[in-house]
Design a protein around this motif. Structure first.
Motif, mmCIF file in Angstrom:
data_model
loop_
_atom_site.group_PDB
_atom_site.id
_atom_site.type_symbol
_atom_site.label_atom_id
_atom_site.label_comp_id
_atom_site.label_asym_id
_atom_site.label_seq_id
_atom_site.Cartn_x
_atom_site.Cartn_y
_atom_site.Cartn_z
ATOM 1 N N CYS A 155 45.452 73.099 -14.263
ATOM 2 C CA CYS A 155 44.795 72.820 -15.541
ATOM 3 C C CYS A 155 45.246 71.459 -16.056
ATOM 4 O O CYS A 155 46.434 71.136 -15.995
ATOM 5 C CB CYS A 155 45.151 73.901 -16.552
ATOM 6 S SG CYS A 155 44.471 73.644 -18.189
ATOM 7 N N VAL A 156 44.294 70.669 -16.569
ATOM 8 C CA VAL A 156 44.623 69.421 -17.252
ATOM 9 C C VAL A 156 43.976 69.458 -18.630
ATOM 10 O O VAL A 156 42.985 70.154 -18.857
ATOM 11 C CB VAL A 156 44.164 68.178 -16.455
ATOM 12 C CG1 VAL A 156 44.917 68.081 -15.137
ATOM 13 C CG2 VAL A 156 42.661 68.187 -16.213
ATOM 14 N N GLY A 157 44.562 68.700 -19.561
ATOM 15 C CA GLY A 157 44.134 68.764 -20.941
ATOM 16 C C GLY A 157 43.149 67.676 -21.320
ATOM 17 O O GLY A 157 43.337 66.504 -20.968
ATOM 18 N N ILE A 158 42.081 68.068 -22.041
ATOM 19 C CA ILE A 158 41.107 67.120 -22.574
ATOM 20 C C ILE A 158 40.904 67.443 -24.051
ATOM 21 O O ILE A 158 41.262 68.540 -24.516
ATOM 22 C CB ILE A 158 39.768 67.166 -21.810
ATOM 23 C CG1 ILE A 158 39.089 68.526 -21.982
ATOM 24 C CG2 ILE A 158 39.989 66.860 -20.329
ATOM 25 C CD1 ILE A 158 37.677 68.593 -21.402
ATOM 26 N N PRO A 159 40.328 66.526 -24.821
ATOM 27 C CA PRO A 159 40.174 66.790 -26.257
ATOM 28 C C PRO A 159 39.213 67.937 -26.535
ATOM 29 O O PRO A 159 38.328 68.263 -25.729
ATOM 30 C CB PRO A 159 39.613 65.463 -26.797
ATOM 31 C CG PRO A 159 39.907 64.455 -25.757
ATOM 32 C CD PRO A 159 39.884 65.172 -24.453
ATOM 33 N N GLY A 160 39.369 68.518 -27.698
ATOM 34 C CA GLY A 160 38.397 69.477 -28.178
ATOM 35 C C GLY A 160 37.234 68.762 -28.843
ATOM 36 O O GLY A 160 37.129 67.530 -28.817
ATOM 37 N N ASP A 161 36.352 69.533 -29.446
ATOM 38 C CA ASP A 161 35.211 68.965 -30.162
ATOM 39 C C ASP A 161 34.903 69.871 -31.347
ATOM 40 O O ASP A 161 35.721 70.724 -31.724
ATOM 41 C CB ASP A 161 34.007 68.806 -29.227
ATOM 42 C CG ASP A 161 33.655 70.093 -28.487
ATOM 43 O OD1 ASP A 161 33.870 71.186 -29.049
ATOM 44 O OD2 ASP A 161 33.176 70.012 -27.343
ATOM 45 N N ASP A 162 33.730 69.699 -31.932
ATOM 46 C CA ASP A 162 33.397 70.488 -33.119
ATOM 47 C C ASP A 162 33.395 71.991 -32.833
ATOM 48 O O ASP A 162 33.606 72.797 -33.742
ATOM 49 C CB ASP A 162 32.014 70.076 -33.642
ATOM 50 C CG ASP A 162 32.001 68.664 -34.204
ATOM 51 O OD1 ASP A 162 33.101 68.143 -34.505
ATOM 52 O OD2 ASP A 162 30.907 68.078 -34.337
ATOM 53 N N SER A 163 33.164 72.360 -31.584
ATOM 54 C CA SER A 163 33.086 73.783 -31.243
ATOM 55 C C SER A 163 34.445 74.423 -31.014
ATOM 56 O O SER A 163 34.524 75.646 -30.857
ATOM 57 C CB SER A 163 32.222 73.970 -30.002
ATOM 58 O OG SER A 163 32.873 73.421 -28.857
ATOM 59 N N THR A 164 35.530 73.645 -30.993
ATOM 60 C CA THR A 164 36.860 74.188 -30.677
ATOM 61 C C THR A 164 37.784 74.264 -31.890
ATOM 62 O O THR A 164 38.967 74.565 -31.732
ATOM 63 C CB THR A 164 37.544 73.356 -29.583
ATOM 64 O OG1 THR A 164 37.904 72.074 -30.127
ATOM 65 C CG2 THR A 164 36.644 73.181 -28.372
ATOM 66 N N ALA A 165 37.262 73.965 -33.066
ATOM 67 C CA ALA A 165 38.061 73.994 -34.301
ATOM 68 C C ALA A 165 39.291 73.108 -34.189
ATOM 69 O O ALA A 165 40.360 73.442 -34.704
ATOM 70 C CB ALA A 165 38.457 75.428 -34.643
ATOM 71 N N GLY A 166 39.130 71.981 -33.506
ATOM 72 C CA GLY A 166 40.227 71.024 -33.402
ATOM 73 C C GLY A 166 41.209 71.301 -32.295
ATOM 74 O O GLY A 166 42.093 70.484 -32.026
ATOM 75 N N LYS A 167 41.088 72.450 -31.618
ATOM 76 C CA LYS A 167 42.006 72.772 -30.527
ATOM 77 C C LYS A 167 41.590 72.024 -29.258
ATOM 78 O O LYS A 167 40.396 71.867 -29.003
ATOM 79 C CB LYS A 167 42.015 74.274 -30.258
ATOM 80 C CG LYS A 167 42.550 75.102 -31.419
ATOM 81 C CD LYS A 167 42.502 76.586 -31.095
ATOM 82 C CE LYS A 167 43.054 77.412 -32.241
ATOM 83 N NZ LYS A 167 42.984 78.879 -31.960
ATOM 84 N N PRO A 168 42.560 71.570 -28.455
ATOM 85 C CA PRO A 168 42.195 70.894 -27.203
ATOM 86 C C PRO A 168 41.637 71.876 -26.185
ATOM 87 O O PRO A 168 41.829 73.088 -26.297
ATOM 88 C CB PRO A 168 43.522 70.293 -26.733
ATOM 89 C CG PRO A 168 44.563 71.176 -27.341
ATOM 90 C CD PRO A 168 44.019 71.644 -28.651
ATOM 91 N N ARG A 169 40.958 71.336 -25.200
ATOM 92 C CA ARG A 169 40.464 72.130 -24.091
ATOM 93 C C ARG A 169 41.377 71.973 -22.882
ATOM 94 O O ARG A 169 42.054 70.953 -22.723
ATOM 95 C CB ARG A 169 39.055 71.688 -23.679
ATOM 96 C CG ARG A 169 37.943 72.070 -24.617
ATOM 97 C CD ARG A 169 36.602 71.662 -24.010
ATOM 98 N NE ARG A 169 35.495 71.925 -24.902
ATOM 99 C CZ ARG A 169 34.845 73.085 -24.989
ATOM 100 N NH1 ARG A 169 35.206 74.093 -24.218
ATOM 101 N NH2 ARG A 169 33.841 73.236 -25.834
ATOM 102 N N GLY A 170 41.354 72.967 -22.037
ATOM 103 C CA GLY A 170 41.897 72.846 -20.691
ATOM 104 C C GLY A 170 40.760 72.935 -19.709
ATOM 105 O O GLY A 170 39.785 73.671 -19.942
ATOM 106 N N VAL A 171 40.823 72.176 -18.630
ATOM 107 C CA VAL A 171 39.831 72.298 -17.561
ATOM 108 C C VAL A 171 40.567 72.585 -16.260
ATOM 109 O O VAL A 171 41.651 72.037 -15.999
ATOM 110 C CB VAL A 171 38.953 71.029 -17.424
ATOM 111 C CG1 VAL A 171 38.056 70.871 -18.633
ATOM 112 C CG2 VAL A 171 39.784 69.787 -17.218
ATOM 113 N N LEU A 172 40.002 73.454 -15.463
ATOM 114 C CA LEU A 172 40.629 73.868 -14.211
ATOM 115 C C LEU A 172 40.085 73.052 -13.049
ATOM 116 O O LEU A 172 38.870 72.902 -12.897
ATOM 117 C CB LEU A 172 40.386 75.351 -13.953
ATOM 118 C CG LEU A 172 40.959 76.318 -14.997
ATOM 119 C CD1 LEU A 172 40.761 77.754 -14.544
ATOM 120 C CD2 LEU A 172 42.427 76.041 -15.262
#
Length: 387
Positions: A155-172
């Motif tokens: 998993c690596v980290g990318i920014p969140g957006d309006d749909s994530t309530a400010g939380k970052p995303r992880g992508v596999l």
């Protein structure tokens, strides 16, 4: 868990215990090899897989054998008492709960070849991602990807957006799509292989992304236990194993070495006996709080409820306190051990390096005391991702 034990659960338990002990014996023989490599190799991780450590947080619906957190944490503590780095890598067997927010179809594909999935990640620093029709195109460099050399998925980290309530995303991402930069030159936890990850224009489907700390798609007890908190506990308990090893060394060797100056053996000195006893009490007390909090929270979950904010605060507080206490215990043991312990090849030196690392993790930093105190007094936590 060892299979083919018929219908005798006691025989299966005995077999599993023997297999675990055999693994620890091999680890004791190979830990220096791992430190020289700077990572735990795939063949040994495969042995941890066979013991069930990497299916301990896989959803039962996908063939996992979810383990109560305290049971898993005790196994990691035992491994860490032999080698902290291997305990750290094995602790990531708990962190498939991070992936609970993935779509069920994605999880089914992730576990299609079996429930024993080795997960590793380099979430920070969060790197920019370009949206595409399929999902995201990611590039960048992430740090601290512990266990990545044997990982099945990363998993690596990318920014969140309006749909994530400010939380970052992880992508596999599959490991073969990433470059692993072996830049891990450290004193403590040397064999964790916490290398950097580099991606160059890797496209990842949106279905392979998730909100870090998002709501799980899985409704099983372990997936109602707070995921980030469980990660903090899994790293903290490594320090308890390392401190146990230091105390065992001190208690076993204290009576066996006379001073070169002709002074009494260490065990014949009142300050040594009292100091080691005090350290023993400190470690056991912090462990008791740690496991008490884990058991209380788990009982709330299996009863069909949720971990309360107050229970979560105790989980985070006890984890941070255990890591700090363990580091203090190892430091105290060295301070009592005389000039022999100042040499770089002394066993306590490697234990000191390992003991100092967990308390430096963001999940276990001194900020957790303030955040836990705030929650216990009815205020919001003062740090993000507190549960």
């Amino acid at each position: 868990m060892t299979q083919n034990q018929g219908t005798d659960p006691e025989a299966a338990t005995r077999t599993d215990a023997a297999a675990f002990d055999d693994m620890l014996a091999e680890l004791a023989e190979r830990r220096q090899e791992f430190r020289e490599l700077r990572y735990v190799p795939k063949d040994f991780v495969a042995r941890l897989k066979r013991l069930g450590l990497y299916r301990a947080s896989t959803p039962a619906r996908f063939g996992g054998e979810p383990m109560p957190p305290a049971d898993f944490l005790r196994q990691i503590e035992r491994i860490s008492a032999v080698d902290g780095s291997t305990g750290w890598v094995a602790s990531f067997g708990s962190q498939l709960v991070y992936l609970g927010p993935l779509p069920l179809e994605t999880q089914a594909e992730l576990y299609a070849d079996g429930p024993d999935v080795v997960f590793a990640g380099g979430l920070f620093p969060v790197q920019e991602a370009v949206p595409t029709e399929r999902g995201f195109r990611v590039s960048g460099r992430w740090k601290f990807a512990s266990g990545c050399m044997a990982a099945d998925i990363i998993c690596v980290g990318i920014p969140g957006d309006d749909s994530t309530a400010g939380k970052p995303r992880g992508v596999l991402v599959r490991p073969e799509l990433l470059e692993i930069v072996r830049d891990w030159e450290v004193i403590g936890m040397r064999a964790t292989g916490s290398f950097d990850l580099v991606a160059k224009d890797v496209e990842v489907g949106r279905e392979w992304s998730f909100i870090r700390g998002g709501t799980p798609a899985i409704d099983e007890p372990l997936y109602r236990y707070p995921a980030i908190t469980y990660a903090a506990q899994s790293l903290s308990v490594v320090s308890a194993g390392v401190a146990r090893a230091a105390l065992d060394f001190a208690e076993q060797t204290g009576s066996g070495r006379a001073s070169i100056t002709g002074a009494p053996k260490l065990a014949d000195r009142p300050y040594y006996r009292a100091g080691i006893a005090e350290a023993e009490a400190a470690l056991r007390s912090s462990r008791a709080y740690f496991y008490e909090a884990a058991d209380e929270a788990w009982q709330a979950v299996v009863a069909g409820g949720q971990v309360s904010d107050e229970q979560n605060a105790h989980l985070r507080l006890s984890a941070a306190y255990l890591a700090r206490t363990a580091a203090e215990v190892v430091t105290k043991v060295i301070s009592l051990s005389g000039t022999a312990a100042i040499y770089s090849d002394h066993p306590l030196q490697s234990l000191l390096g390992d003991a100092l690392v967990p308390q430096e993790h963001a999940f276990l930093s001194p900020a957790m005391y303030d955040a836990a105190g705030a929650v216990l007094m009815g205020r919001p936590p003062t740090v993000p991702a507190f549960r």
